[in-house]
Design a protein around this motif. Structure first.
Motif, PDB file in Angstrom:
ATOM      1  N   LEU A 275     -36.883 -72.780  40.412  1.00  0.00           N
ATOM      2  CA  LEU A 275     -36.456 -73.889  39.571  1.00  0.00           C
ATOM      3  C   LEU A 275     -35.294 -73.473  38.676  1.00  0.00           C
ATOM      4  O   LEU A 275     -34.246 -74.135  38.635  1.00  0.00           O
ATOM      5  N   ILE A 276     -35.477 -72.336  37.973  1.00  0.00           N
ATOM      6  CA  ILE A 276     -34.443 -71.920  37.025  1.00  0.00           C
ATOM      7  C   ILE A 276     -33.161 -71.572  37.771  1.00  0.00           C
ATOM      8  O   ILE A 276     -32.067 -71.980  37.377  1.00  0.00           O
TER       9      ILE A 276
ATOM     10  N   TYR B  80     -41.261 -71.212  39.754  1.00  0.00           N
ATOM     11  CA  TYR B  80     -40.519 -71.360  38.497  1.00  0.00           C
ATOM     12  C   TYR B  80     -39.177 -70.655  38.578  1.00  0.00           C
ATOM     13  O   TYR B  80     -38.165 -71.155  38.063  1.00  0.00           O
ATOM     14  N   LEU B  81     -39.164 -69.482  39.243  1.00  0.00           N
ATOM     15  CA  LEU B  81     -37.888 -68.776  39.405  1.00  0.00           C
ATOM     16  C   LEU B  81     -36.921 -69.627  40.215  1.00  0.00           C
ATOM     17  O   LEU B  81     -35.741 -69.753  39.871  1.00  0.00           O
TER      18      LEU B  81
ATOM     19  N   LEU C 193     -31.454 -74.713  38.912  1.00  0.00           N
ATOM     20  CA  LEU C 193     -30.852 -75.472  37.819  1.00  0.00           C
ATOM     21  C   LEU C 193     -29.585 -74.791  37.320  1.00  0.00           C
ATOM     22  O   LEU C 193     -28.607 -75.443  36.986  1.00  0.00           O
ATOM     23  N   VAL C 194     -29.632 -73.454  37.272  1.00  0.00           N
ATOM     24  CA  VAL C 194     -28.490 -72.759  36.679  1.00  0.00           C
ATOM     25  C   VAL C 194     -27.337 -72.634  37.671  1.00  0.00           C
ATOM     26  O   VAL C 194     -26.187 -72.847  37.306  1.00  0.00           O
TER      27      VAL C 194
ATOM     28  N   PHE D   3     -41.902 -81.208  41.713  1.00  0.00           N
ATOM     29  CA  PHE D   3     -40.721 -81.496  40.914  1.00  0.00           C
ATOM     30  C   PHE D   3     -39.615 -80.494  41.200  1.00  0.00           C
ATOM     31  O   PHE D   3     -38.446 -80.854  41.356  1.00  0.00           O
TER      32      PHE D   3
ATOM     33  N   MET E 181     -45.080 -67.877  40.002  1.00  0.00           N
ATOM     34  CA  MET E 181     -43.813 -67.452  39.401  1.00  0.00           C
ATOM     35  C   MET E 181     -42.638 -67.760  40.315  1.00  0.00           C
ATOM     36  O   MET E 181     -41.551 -68.084  39.838  1.00  0.00           O
TER      37      MET E 181
END
Lengths: 336, 304
Positions: free
Chosen positions: B285-286, B282-283, B289-290, B240, B279
């Motif tokens: 991803l954030i 996920y990093l 997104l940001v 994803f 991790m």
């Protein structure tokens, strides 16, 4: 004095009587530690579902990492109690504030995202917090979890019986749900609902949407942290697996099954999804599969939930009583 | 001269990335056609792995036969997933309800519910621990290439993935099915008006996407020798992430992002303990997104 006002008083007294007289009397009569655990679990999850309802149902932000903030609260309370000797009186607010502080840091960059992007960001953040809880062994003791031997102390008075613990948990859960209830059925709650309906429109009408979202997220995480502290003190042992993704989904399922946007619905959903699997325990360890089926069929057949937002709002409006009746003597207050 | 160690980690990263790419494509195809996220994609991956090892345990077929069995099971699970979790919520086909948030969230929840049911059912049937696999089927026999040692799984995963990705590109570009998939993902209502059977196209998209997901599952299962009911969750999240980084509707973008993710993850284990490697995803991803809400390769979208 209208008839509705009387029903409102009767309802309140009935709920309080069941929670603080009938249920503890029954539990004390049956005298089983296991039943206490189940009832307190149901209470704690009611609080979790209601706090998620504020973000997901009322402010309309699909949040897939609620259990992580619950875990942060539980870990703060447990570590403060086990390692630093900070008792329940101070540990409880500390857990809530810690979770809210992390929520603030997390919310600052992500609150500008909408819909599915926000959901995925919260999923990622929830997983990051979970990884930290699981792998930062020096502080969180890793997968072994934390044992908490101290009981609940309230301003120097130690509660060590199960009945006493039950009363503390029930009081705090009731008070927290009451706060969220008043918050969401106020002008503030209406502003949050406007975010859900159309945040661009709300923005255009002068509502500071990003600030409101951050506030709602922090309030929700605060109460999740409180719930975590209660969980840590009632079980005496927490491990990272109590706060993984499936717990977030369980809480979300409670909110969806109960009805998005409805506070009583969240409580009903929580009670259903905690007590139903316990009642069916004899069949085998099928708790999660029941959660899945209940979630699926409620989306399919009851898309508005067991106690949806509109009936819930009408119900609560009646409970507020005279404020919404045509009363020529007083000025009108509340929603029009 | 590059340290051979890095070269080795790089190869591992590439094959990891290829697996993420196979999964990310399933996500991207379905998102492109329906504009919804299929949360049960990770379970299709698990189902693929279980189908493969069950075939091995039952009659020990050659590797290629396993691949086809897994593809068939993946197609079947994609088909039934669409039937159960997506079609009942597609009762209205006007433009407003196709784009509505309520419908998206309903299918999000229903696919989530299906993924819980599938995972828990597998846990009840097989237990939550690792499954035993016939050693001779594992694809981790070492091969030395000069200073670098890789395993044959790296090559197999790479070849199979390239074949699948190439096949998919061919399908999308030059076949009638691909044309209808592209049309529906471009404009569902318009596709319907020019006589494309949108329901059939959506089913086909699910079938193709799930075939890729299931294949990724068995490849990883045989590569690491680890097949268990909750194996699909983490790769699902990473696929994803790759899809979001690639820009949601861009297949080449998703593939490149998946490769970047795989290499970054495998190189990161050099600098930190492997338990923290997740991790990195996920990093990513954030941060994506940001800072790059349209994705690194995506077309501009209205709002994220």
């Amino acid at each position: 004095m209208s008839k509705d006002l009387i029903t409102s008083a009767v309802l309140k007294i009935a709920i309080l009587a069941v929670l603080f007289a009938a249920l503890p009397a029954l539990l004390a009569y049956l005298g089983q530690g296991y039943l206490y655990q189940v009832v307190m679990l149901a209470l704690i999850f009611s609080l979790l579902a209601v706090s998620l309802q504020l973000v997901t149902g009322i402010a309309g932000l699909l949040h897939l990492g609620h259990a992580a903030f619950y875990g942060v609260g539980a870990y703060i309370a447990a570590l403060a109690g086990a390692d630093y000797g900070i008792g329940f009186t101070l540990g409880l607010p500390l857990a809530g504030l810690g979770a809210a502080a992390i929520a603030f840091v997390v919310a600052l960059p992500t609150m500008r995202l909408v819909s599915i992007y926000f959901a995925v960001a919260t999923l990622g953040i929830g997983q990051m917090i979970f990884l930290v809880l699981q792998n930062w062994v020096e502080v969180t003791k890793g997968p072994n979890g934390v044992m908490l031997f101290t009981g609940i102390d309230l301003f120097g008075y130690t509660v060590d019986s199960e009945l006493g613990t039950y009363f503390v948990v029930a009081t705090i859960v009731c008070a927290s749900i009451w706060v969220i209830h008043r918050l969401s059925h106020s002008y503030y709650g209406n502003a949050l609902r406007s975010l859900r309906e159309d945040d661009q429109c709300a923005d255009a009408m002068g509502i500071d949407t990003v600030r409101l979202k951050i506030e709602a997220f922090m309030i929700s995480s605060f109460f999740a942290g409180i719930a975590g502290a209660l969980w840590a003190y009632t079980t005496g042992y927490i491990s990272p697996m109590d706060f993984d993704f499936s717990e977030s989904i369980l809480i979300l399922a409670m909110v969806v099954v109960g009805g998005l946007g409805s506070i009583p619905g969240a409580v009903i959903g929580a009670l259903l999804l905690i007590l139903l699997p316990e009642a069916l325990r004899g069949v085998g360890d099928i708790r999660n599969i029941i959660v899945g089926f209940v979630l699926f069929f409620s989306i399919l057949f009851l898309p508005k939930g067991l106690f949806g937002e509109v009936p819930a709002l009408n119900f609560i409006r009646r409970q507020f009583g005279s404020a919404w009746q045509d009363n020529p003597d007083k000025q009108k207050v509340g929603w029009k | 001269m590059i340290d051979p160690y890095y070269l080795q980690q790089f190869t591992i990263g590439i094959s990891l990335g290829m697996v993420y790419a196979l999964m990310a494509i399933g996500f991207t195809l379905i998102f492109g056609v329906l504009n919804v996220v299929n949360f049960a994609h990770g379970e299709v991956y698990t189902i693929g792995a279980f189908a493969g090892i069950m075939a091995i345990a039952a009659f020990g077929p050659p590797f290629l036969v396993i691949v086809f069995i897994v593809l068939a099971v993946g197609a079947l699970s994609g088909f039934s997933l669409e039937r159960v979790a997506f079609r009942p919520f597609r009762r209205f086909s006007d433009e407003a309800s196709l784009k509505s948030r309520a419908m998206r969230e309903a299918t999000l929840m229903s696919s989530l519910a299906m993924s819980i049911i599938a995972r828990e059912a597998m846990e009840l049937l097989f237990g939550s621990e690792f499954q035993t696999i016939d050693i001779s089927y594992l694809i981790n026999k070492p091969i030395s290439l000069g200073p670098v040692t890789i395993v044959n799984g790296d090559i197999i995963i790479f070849l199979v993935s390239v074949l699948m990705l190439g096949g998919l590109q061919w399908l999308l570009k030059y076949s009638a099915i691909g044309l209808s998939i592209r049309a529906v993902s471009n404009n569902p209502l318009g596709a319907k008006y020019v006589g494309i059977n949108t329901d059939r196209t959506i089913v086909l998209t699910f079938v193709i996407g799930s075939m890729m997901g299931a294949l990724a599952g068995i490849l990883v299962g045989l590569y690491y020798g680890a097949v268990f009911p909750s194996m699909g969750f983490i790769p699902g999240v990473k696929a994803f992430v790759a899809m979001v980084m690639g820009g949601l509707s861009s297949i080449p973008g998703a593939v490149i992002a998946a490769l970047v993710l795989g290499v970054a993850e495998s190189l990161s284990t050099t600098f930190m303990s492997s338990v923290w490697a997740d991790m990195v995803a996920y990093l990513f991803l954030i941060v994506t997104l940001v800072f790059f809400p349209q994705g690194l390769f995506g077309a501009r979208r209205e709002r994220v």
